[in-house]
Write a protein that holds these residues in place. Sequence first.
Motif, mmCIF file in Angstrom:
data_model
loop_
_atom_site.group_PDB
_atom_site.id
_atom_site.type_symbol
_atom_site.label_atom_id
_atom_site.label_comp_id
_atom_site.label_asym_id
_atom_site.label_seq_id
_atom_site.Cartn_x
_atom_site.Cartn_y
_atom_site.Cartn_z
ATOM 1 N N VAL A 67 41.742 35.006 35.607
ATOM 2 C CA VAL A 67 41.904 33.827 36.462
ATOM 3 C C VAL A 67 41.764 34.226 37.938
ATOM 4 C CG1 VAL A 67 43.497 32.012 37.204
ATOM 5 C CG2 VAL A 67 43.309 32.587 34.782
ATOM 6 N N GLU A 68 42.335 35.362 38.292
ATOM 7 C CA GLU A 68 42.224 35.825 39.687
ATOM 8 C C GLU A 68 40.770 36.107 40.064
ATOM 9 O OE1 GLU A 68 46.659 37.785 40.083
ATOM 10 O OE2 GLU A 68 44.935 39.118 39.842
ATOM 11 N N ALA A 69 40.037 36.687 39.120
ATOM 12 C CA ALA A 69 38.612 36.955 39.377
ATOM 13 C C ALA A 69 37.866 35.638 39.553
ATOM 14 C CB ALA A 69 38.020 37.758 38.234
ATOM 15 N N ASN A 70 38.210 34.671 38.734
ATOM 16 C CA ASN A 70 37.587 33.349 38.843
ATOM 17 C C ASN A 70 37.871 32.750 40.223
ATOM 18 O OD1 ASN A 70 38.707 30.311 38.661
ATOM 19 N ND2 ASN A 70 36.749 30.445 37.579
ATOM 20 N N GLU A 71 39.106 32.881 40.681
ATOM 21 C CA GLU A 71 39.469 32.288 41.964
ATOM 22 C C GLU A 71 38.807 33.032 43.126
ATOM 23 O OE1 GLU A 71 43.702 32.430 41.565
ATOM 24 O OE2 GLU A 71 43.773 30.561 40.409
ATOM 25 N N LYS A 72 38.699 34.330 42.989
ATOM 26 C CA LYS A 72 38.170 35.157 44.066
ATOM 27 C C LYS A 72 36.647 35.084 44.165
ATOM 28 C CE LYS A 72 39.807 39.621 45.707
ATOM 29 N NZ LYS A 72 40.696 40.726 45.263
ATOM 30 N N PHE A 73 35.979 35.152 43.000
ATOM 31 C CA PHE A 73 34.511 35.246 43.000
ATOM 32 C C PHE A 73 33.826 33.973 42.492
ATOM 33 C CE2 PHE A 73 36.256 39.534 41.872
ATOM 34 C CZ PHE A 73 36.013 40.156 43.093
ATOM 35 N N ASN A 74 34.616 32.950 42.145
ATOM 36 C CA ASN A 74 34.084 31.705 41.577
ATOM 37 C C ASN A 74 33.266 31.952 40.296
ATOM 38 O OD1 ASN A 74 34.008 28.871 41.697
ATOM 39 N ND2 ASN A 74 31.913 28.923 42.504
ATOM 40 N N THR A 75 33.636 32.998 39.555
ATOM 41 C CA THR A 75 32.944 33.311 38.303
ATOM 42 C C THR A 75 33.260 32.250 37.254
ATOM 43 O OG1 THR A 75 33.468 35.600 38.829
ATOM 44 C CG2 THR A 75 32.561 35.177 36.638
ATOM 45 N N THR A 76 32.232 31.706 36.650
ATOM 46 C CA THR A 76 32.426 30.788 35.532
ATOM 47 C C THR A 76 32.885 31.601 34.325
ATOM 48 O OG1 THR A 76 30.624 29.459 36.397
ATOM 49 C CG2 THR A 76 31.270 29.037 34.112
ATOM 50 N N MET A 77 33.937 31.133 33.640
ATOM 51 C CA MET A 77 34.489 31.909 32.523
ATOM 52 C C MET A 77 34.436 31.086 31.245
ATOM 53 S SD MET A 77 36.383 34.717 33.651
ATOM 54 C CE MET A 77 36.516 35.384 35.300
ATOM 55 N N ILE A 78 33.933 31.686 30.183
ATOM 56 C CA ILE A 78 33.970 31.036 28.878
ATOM 57 C C ILE A 78 34.767 31.942 27.948
ATOM 58 C CG2 ILE A 78 32.599 30.013 27.017
ATOM 59 C CD1 ILE A 78 30.301 29.751 28.989
ATOM 60 N N ILE A 79 35.917 31.434 27.511
ATOM 61 C CA ILE A 79 36.859 32.265 26.756
ATOM 62 C C ILE A 79 37.042 31.708 25.348
ATOM 63 C CG2 ILE A 79 39.229 33.156 26.687
ATOM 64 C CD1 ILE A 79 39.356 32.652 29.752
ATOM 65 N N VAL A 80 36.745 32.521 24.349
ATOM 66 C CA VAL A 80 36.978 32.144 22.958
ATOM 67 C C VAL A 80 38.304 32.733 22.504
ATOM 68 C CG1 VAL A 80 36.253 32.705 20.596
ATOM 69 C CG2 VAL A 80 34.586 31.839 22.228
ATOM 70 N N THR A 81 39.121 31.935 21.839
ATOM 71 C CA THR A 81 40.412 32.446 21.395
ATOM 72 C C THR A 81 40.952 31.692 20.191
ATOM 73 O OG1 THR A 81 42.698 32.879 22.069
ATOM 74 C CG2 THR A 81 41.653 30.952 23.021
ATOM 75 N N HIS A 82 41.859 32.351 19.472
ATOM 76 C CA HIS A 82 42.602 31.702 18.389
ATOM 77 C C HIS A 82 43.917 31.148 18.908
ATOM 78 C CE1 HIS A 82 40.318 33.973 15.232
ATOM 79 N NE2 HIS A 82 40.469 32.796 14.667
ATOM 80 N N ASN A 83 44.269 31.561 20.107
ATOM 81 C CA ASN A 83 45.607 31.312 20.642
ATOM 82 C C ASN A 83 45.645 29.991 21.429
ATOM 83 O OD1 ASN A 83 47.981 31.380 22.109
ATOM 84 N ND2 ASN A 83 47.880 33.592 22.502
ATOM 85 N N PRO A 84 46.263 28.942 20.880
ATOM 86 C CA PRO A 84 46.197 27.620 21.523
ATOM 87 C C PRO A 84 46.881 27.583 22.896
ATOM 88 C CG PRO A 84 47.670 27.569 19.612
ATOM 89 C CD PRO A 84 47.010 28.921 19.615
ATOM 90 N N GLY A 85 47.836 28.487 23.126
ATOM 91 C CA GLY A 85 48.499 28.526 24.434
ATOM 92 C C GLY A 85 47.519 28.793 25.568
ATOM 93 N N ILE A 86 46.471 29.575 25.260
ATOM 94 C CA ILE A 86 45.500 29.967 26.284
ATOM 95 C C ILE A 86 44.710 28.764 26.805
ATOM 96 C CG2 ILE A 86 43.425 31.404 26.681
ATOM 97 C CD1 ILE A 86 44.656 33.514 24.900
ATOM 98 N N ALA A 87 44.658 27.703 25.997
ATOM 99 C CA ALA A 87 43.966 26.484 26.433
ATOM 100 C C ALA A 87 44.489 25.988 27.785
ATOM 101 C CB ALA A 87 44.126 25.392 25.386
ATOM 102 N N LEU A 88 45.767 26.253 28.056
ATOM 103 C CA LEU A 88 46.391 25.706 29.267
ATOM 104 C C LEU A 88 45.899 26.343 30.557
ATOM 105 C CD1 LEU A 88 50.045 25.570 27.876
ATOM 106 C CD2 LEU A 88 48.440 23.666 28.103
ATOM 107 N N ILE A 89 45.323 27.546 30.465
ATOM 108 C CA ILE A 89 44.889 28.218 31.698
ATOM 109 C C ILE A 89 43.536 27.699 32.179
ATOM 110 C CG2 ILE A 89 46.089 30.332 30.964
ATOM 111 C CD1 ILE A 89 43.243 31.649 30.846
ATOM 112 N N GLY A 90 42.831 26.937 31.325
ATOM 113 C CA GLY A 90 41.462 26.543 31.645
ATOM 114 C C GLY A 90 41.351 25.164 32.276
#
Length: 235
Positions: A183-206
């Motif tokens: 998330v910090e890298a995204n904020e700093k460099f405006n990198t678009t992030m595509i994250i695959v996960t099984h963990n539903p909690g991670i949905a909240l960071i996007g």
Amino acid sequence: MSQLIKIEDVYKIYKASVYETKALDGVDLTIDEGEIVVILGPSGSGKTTLLNCISGLDKVTSGKIIYEGKNIAKYSDRKMTKFRKKNLGFIFQTYNLLEHINVYENVLVGASLGKSKANVMEIIKTVDLYRHRKKYMHELSGGEQQRVSIARALSKEPKVMFCDEPTGALDEITGKKVLKTLVEANEKFNTTMIIVTHNPGIALIGDRVIKMNSGQIVEQNINKKRISPLEIPWG
Ligand SMILES: Nc1ncnc2c1ncn2[C@@H]1O[C@H](COP(=O)(O)OP(=O)(O)OP(=O)(O)O)[C@@H](O)[C@H]1O
Ligand SMILES: [Mg+2]
């Protein structure tokens, strides 16, 4: 935010000897520049296939993958490799780090040509590995190695970063730290992030949450507000 990737009516069919699998069954999706997109879904639902098709690691059976107006699904292998090298970063579950060189050197390996050493050190600080920079891989924990692989991927300043289960092998504390780094890298460099996960909690960071089932997007939600990785429920 401006639109960066447009996925249009994508099918991916694997043909085995007797039957075929529709790993992607008519997927449409748009992704904006600087967005964090989280892809959820049960095992076998097509998450990795979608990630690999968007990133050109795998070829679609039909449909378009358009980056800033260009349909990369039509690119030759050579052109695709060049495009990927220039624009895309990857974090896999296996880290592929080099054992005989230290943390700093591993990150430098990933850096794009002409990148200054000061920039590389800055990235090492972002992933909180500065004090470990002279260590070799066997002297690091799993989470630290994962952060080296993130730093290496970030050091070429990719436009888009693809992460397949980036925290799959990690415990809660380390996993959250790794997500915080992303998330910090995204904020700093405006990198678009595509994250695959099984963990539903991670949905909240996007910013956007995609749910897949049987090769289709069955639900799409926009989060009004991102939640800090440190505050999400785990698992
Ligand atoms: N190389 C292949 N050949 C044949 N079938 C494949 C191949 N790769 C994937 N599949 C099939 O395509 C479907 C989607 O697989 P995919 O790896 O995208 O699932 P996934 O959502 O990433 O699952 P997981 O959460 O277990 O990683 C599955 O039914 C799988 O068996
Ligand atoms: Mg997968």
